[in-house]
Write a protein that holds these residues in place. Structure first.
Motif, PDB file in Angstrom:
ATOM      1  N   CYS A  33       1.081   8.510  -3.640  1.00 34.11           N
ATOM      2  CA  CYS A  33       2.184   8.948  -2.785  1.00 34.11           C
ATOM      3  C   CYS A  33       2.245  10.467  -2.801  1.00 34.11           C
ATOM      4  O   CYS A  33       1.797  11.109  -3.752  1.00 34.11           O
ATOM      5  CB  CYS A  33       3.520   8.420  -3.316  1.00 34.11           C
ATOM      6  N   THR A  34       2.809  11.028  -1.760  1.00 35.63           N
ATOM      7  CA  THR A  34       3.151  12.443  -1.750  1.00 35.63           C
ATOM      8  C   THR A  34       4.588  12.508  -2.247  1.00 35.63           C
ATOM      9  O   THR A  34       5.485  11.933  -1.632  1.00 35.63           O
ATOM     10  CB  THR A  34       3.036  13.022  -0.333  1.00 35.63           C
ATOM     11  N   VAL A  35       4.801  13.178  -3.373  1.00 30.44           N
ATOM     12  CA  VAL A  35       6.083  13.086  -4.070  1.00 30.44           C
ATOM     13  C   VAL A  35       6.841  14.408  -4.056  1.00 30.44           C
ATOM     14  O   VAL A  35       6.277  15.469  -4.322  1.00 30.44           O
ATOM     15  CB  VAL A  35       5.877  12.647  -5.544  1.00 30.44           C
ATOM     16  N   THR A  36       8.124  14.314  -3.740  1.00 26.74           N
ATOM     17  CA  THR A  36       9.049  15.430  -3.859  1.00 26.74           C
ATOM     18  C   THR A  36      10.113  15.027  -4.864  1.00 26.74           C
ATOM     19  O   THR A  36      10.626  13.905  -4.803  1.00 26.74           O
ATOM     20  CB  THR A  36       9.721  15.737  -2.506  1.00 26.74           C
ATOM     21  N   ILE A  37      10.424  15.938  -5.792  1.00 28.51           N
ATOM     22  CA  ILE A  37      11.525  15.710  -6.726  1.00 28.51           C
ATOM     23  C   ILE A  37      12.690  16.584  -6.280  1.00 28.51           C
ATOM     24  O   ILE A  37      12.535  17.786  -6.090  1.00 28.51           O
ATOM     25  CB  ILE A  37      11.130  16.055  -8.178  1.00 28.51           C
ATOM     26  N   ALA A  38      13.842  15.946  -6.092  1.00 28.66           N
ATOM     27  CA  ALA A  38      15.048  16.652  -5.658  1.00 28.66           C
ATOM     28  C   ALA A  38      16.139  16.444  -6.708  1.00 28.66           C
ATOM     29  O   ALA A  38      15.998  15.633  -7.620  1.00 28.66           O
ATOM     30  CB  ALA A  38      15.502  16.130  -4.309  1.00 28.66           C
ATOM     31  N   HIS A  39      17.237  17.172  -6.541  1.00 29.62           N
ATOM     32  CA  HIS A  39      18.352  17.085  -7.485  1.00 29.62           C
ATOM     33  C   HIS A  39      19.628  17.487  -6.767  1.00 29.62           C
ATOM     34  O   HIS A  39      19.619  17.745  -5.556  1.00 29.62           O
ATOM     35  CB  HIS A  39      18.088  17.966  -8.716  1.00 29.62           C
ATOM     36  N   ASP A  96       0.839  -1.194   0.000  1.00 33.07           N
ATOM     37  CA  ASP A  96       0.000   0.000   0.000  1.00 33.07           C
ATOM     38  C   ASP A  96       0.879   1.252   0.000  1.00 33.07           C
ATOM     39  O   ASP A  96       1.448   1.620   1.027  1.00 33.07           O
ATOM     40  CB  ASP A  96      -0.928   0.002   1.216  1.00 33.07           C
ATOM     41  N   LEU A  97       0.978   1.899  -1.141  1.00 30.17           N
ATOM     42  CA  LEU A  97       1.819   3.089  -1.281  1.00 30.17           C
ATOM     43  C   LEU A  97       1.082   4.375  -0.921  1.00 30.17           C
ATOM     44  O   LEU A  97       1.710   5.408  -0.714  1.00 30.17           O
ATOM     45  CB  LEU A  97       2.342   3.191  -2.714  1.00 30.17           C
ATOM     46  N   ALA A  98      -0.228   4.313  -0.830  1.00 37.02           N
ATOM     47  CA  ALA A  98      -1.040   5.511  -0.585  1.00 37.02           C
ATOM     48  C   ALA A  98      -0.587   6.230   0.678  1.00 37.02           C
ATOM     49  O   ALA A  98      -0.425   5.625   1.735  1.00 37.02           O
ATOM     50  CB  ALA A  98      -2.510   5.146  -0.494  1.00 37.02           C
TER      51      ALA A  98
END
Length: 143
Positions: free
Chosen positions: A36-42, A8-10
């Motif tokens: 999912c609650t997603v953040t993109i980082a770099h 369960d990824l929710a």
């Protein structure tokens, strides 16, 4: 692979380290579709270590060897290392070895699940490509 480690990824906090059009952005979209609650980082994300420590899921696809340090991983996190980097093998001078984008040895002690490099995401990618090829051939033959 991720669904095997976490059915369960929710609601999970996912961090994608890497913003490429080939891996980072598509993985972020797939995680969003799984609620999912997603953040993109770099590489220039301020306080990337804290972003990692807050994540339930870390997908490393930044293209830099062992960029994500093992002690950045919160205990119980699921880590998917997409990176494949060739570096000098200090144990065998003159030879190289493959490493991922995550400092594996330390992260493996903390993570609930982690993909190795080599042997993790790469073979799964090949298996999926073969499955899609067979499916396409079967579709073509039945048409």
């Amino acid at each position: 692979m991720l669904r095997e480690a976490c059915a369960d990824l929710a609601g999970k906090k996912a961090l994608v380290v890497g913003r490429s059009n080939i891996v980072g952005k598509p993985v972020a979209q797939l995680l969003l579709q799984s609620d999912c609650t997603v953040t993109i980082a770099h590489s220039r994300t301020r306080d990337l270590a804290e972003e990692c420590r807050a994540a339930d899921i870390v997908v490393a696809a930044i293209g830099q060897p062992e960029f994500v340090k093992g002690d950045w991983i919160k205990p119980g996190t699921i880590v998917i290392d997409v990176g494949i980097n060739r570096v000098e093998d200090v144990a065998n001078p003159g030879k190289t070895k493959l490493v991922g984008d995550v400092e594996f040895a330390v992260a493996a002690e903390r993570a609930a699940a982690i993909t190795p490099v080599p042997g993790g995401v790469g073979p799964m990618t090949i298996a999926c490509l073969l499955q899609n090829t067979v499916q396409a051939a079967e579709t073509k033959l039945s048409a």
